[in-house]
Scaffold this motif. Structure first.
Motif, short mmCIF file in Angstrom:
data_model
loop_
_atom_site.label_atom_id
_atom_site.label_comp_id
_atom_site.label_asym_id
_atom_site.label_seq_id
_atom_site.Cartn_x
_atom_site.Cartn_y
_atom_site.Cartn_z
N CYS A 57 128.34 -55.59 81.44
CA CYS A 57 128.40 -56.91 80.80
C CYS A 57 129.18 -57.91 81.64
O CYS A 57 128.89 -59.10 81.61
CB CYS A 57 129.00 -56.79 79.40
N CYS A 61 126.31 -60.39 81.62
CA CYS A 61 126.43 -61.30 80.47
C CYS A 61 127.47 -62.39 80.68
O CYS A 61 127.29 -63.51 80.24
CB CYS A 61 126.77 -60.52 79.20
N CYS A 80 131.31 -57.38 74.21
CA CYS A 80 130.22 -58.31 74.50
C CYS A 80 129.19 -58.28 73.38
O CYS A 80 128.83 -57.23 72.87
CB CYS A 80 129.56 -57.95 75.83
N CYS A 97 124.00 -60.06 73.54
CA CYS A 97 124.34 -59.36 74.79
C CYS A 97 123.05 -59.25 75.59
O CYS A 97 122.03 -58.80 75.06
CB CYS A 97 124.92 -57.98 74.49
N GLU A 98 123.09 -59.68 76.83
CA GLU A 98 121.87 -59.69 77.66
C GLU A 98 121.27 -58.29 77.79
O GLU A 98 120.06 -58.14 77.95
CB GLU A 98 122.19 -60.17 79.08
ZN LIG Z 1 126.71 -57.74 77.32
#
Ligand SMILES: [Zn+2]
Ligand SMILES: [Zn+2]
Ligand SMILES: [Zn+2]
Ligand SMILES: [Zn+2]
Ligand SMILES: [Zn+2]
Length: 358
Positions: A57, A61, A80, A97-98
């Motif tokens: 992350c 992210c 995250c 979160c990506e």
């Molecule tokens: Zn993340």
């Protein structure tokens, strides 16, 4: 870009790749949130309320955030994409979160411990990490009172910052060990418990130090008091100096020693037995350190293209939206003749390359 030869460009690419590989030895594919609390590499995001995030992350992210590497923390869950993460998602997808792609904020862990490390500060002196400092920094292995803080050698000995310039160090030229006089040599111990943690659990440490197994566990103790600088080689401390706080340096095999000590206690309602089994079982056998999967060779290029796209403002070059990993070899082919002739690659050359590749 205008005045870059193809060779420069390729060299720059290679250097960038190598740098990225060094900074990111693992593949940032997995967020550890769903695995739960872990001993893992933790990164604090100073941009977003000093939350703690996992390795992946920190790269994927919180890309443009101010991040501080905290090294490892025990029993930590990634923040995250949880309700603690106040990151505003600028992208059209509204995942929090990506990596996890969660649309709603996940519940944040309740048992994460946040010391001042999460503000980017370390040690009793509350300083930012200074890679130029000659001091050795050591993490407290116990961490229950200090949040697994990192300490300067001189701060462990009770020197204030003002006194630091007068601290006599063992050696001026040996960079590997340059601790103050009186500080135990780094080979003489395995781990360290800070004076704050020792003081909070003083009752138990007194019991351990007076046990016959102390010699298997404790390398030495050192007073947190510059006026005494008292070092006790075998951990057998007399009660007379109980006012002075001290840190404990553990021997290499301290876990086995503590286990033997634990096994020697037959009364399982004994306070020391409960301390060892319930409060600090990780001193006997440490939690396994989570390591993210290692990097696969091609995905690093993907990351580079992502970081390029976020840092590059040269809008003519379409590096940003193109997957560089697919283009990399084609680009190298394209640039080869320029490199061989020593010709300058112009922005429009690169631009036309990217346009023709789309
Ligand atoms: Zn993340
Ligand atoms: Zn994460
Ligand atoms: Zn952030
Ligand atoms: Zn310090
Ligand atoms: Zn501590």
């Amino acid at each position: 870009m205008d005045n870059l030869t193809a060779e420069d460009y390729l060299n720059q690419q290679t250097a960038l790749e190598e740098e990225a590989k060094e900074l990111m030895p693992w593949d940032p594919k997995t967020c550890t949130y769903s695995i739960g609390p872990l001993k893992q590499q933790v990164y604090a995001c100073l941009t977003h309320d000093n939350i703690g995030i996992c390795y992946s992350c920190s790269i994927r992210c919180h890309t443009s955030c101010e991040i501080v590497e905290l090294f490892t923390k025990r029993h930590f869950t990634c923040d995250c994409g949880t309700e603690k993460d106040k990151r505003i998602d600028s992208k059209s997808s509204n995942s929090k979160c990506e990596i996890r792609q969660n649309k709603e904020c996940d519940i944040a862990a309740v048992d994460n411990i946040y010391g001042h490390n999460f503000q980017g500060l370390f040690c009793d002196c509350s300083k930012e990490y200074d890679p130029e400092s000659p001091s050795v920094m050591i993490q407290c292995i116990m961490g229950l009172a200090c949040g697994e803080d990192w300490y300067h050698d001189h701060c462990i000995m009770g020197y204030t910052d003002e006194e630091l310039k007068d601290v006599a160090r063992k050696s001026e030229d040996d960079k590997s060990e340059n601790s103050p006089d009186g500080f135990p040599s780094l080979e003489s111990f395995d781990s360290f418990i800070c004076w704050k943690c020792v003081s909070r659990y003083n009752y138990y440490f007194q019991k351990i130090m007076s046990n016959e197994l102390a010699n298997d566990i404790i390398s030495c103790t050192i007073d947190h008091d510059k006026s005494s600088h008292f070092i006790n080689e075998h951990g057998k401390r007399e009660k007379i100096d109980s006012d002075i706080q001290f840190s404990i340096f553990l021997k290499e095999d301290y876990g086995n020693g503590l286990e033997k000590l634990k096994d020697s206690i037959t009364d399982h309602k004994d306070k020391l037995y409960i301390f060892l089994t319930e409060l600090v079982p990780f001193l006997i056998k440490d939690e396994d350190l989570y390591e993210p999967p290692t990097e696969e060779d091609d995905s690093i290029l993907d990351i580079i293209s992502k970081s390029l796209s976020s840092s590059m403002t040269t809008s003519d070059i379409v590096l940003g939206t193109t997957a560089l990993n697919k283009l990399q070899s084609k680009l190298k082919e394209f640039l080869k003749p320029f490199a061989e002739k020593g010709e300058v690659v112009k922005e429009e050359d690169i631009s036309s390359f990217f346009h023709s590749s789309n």
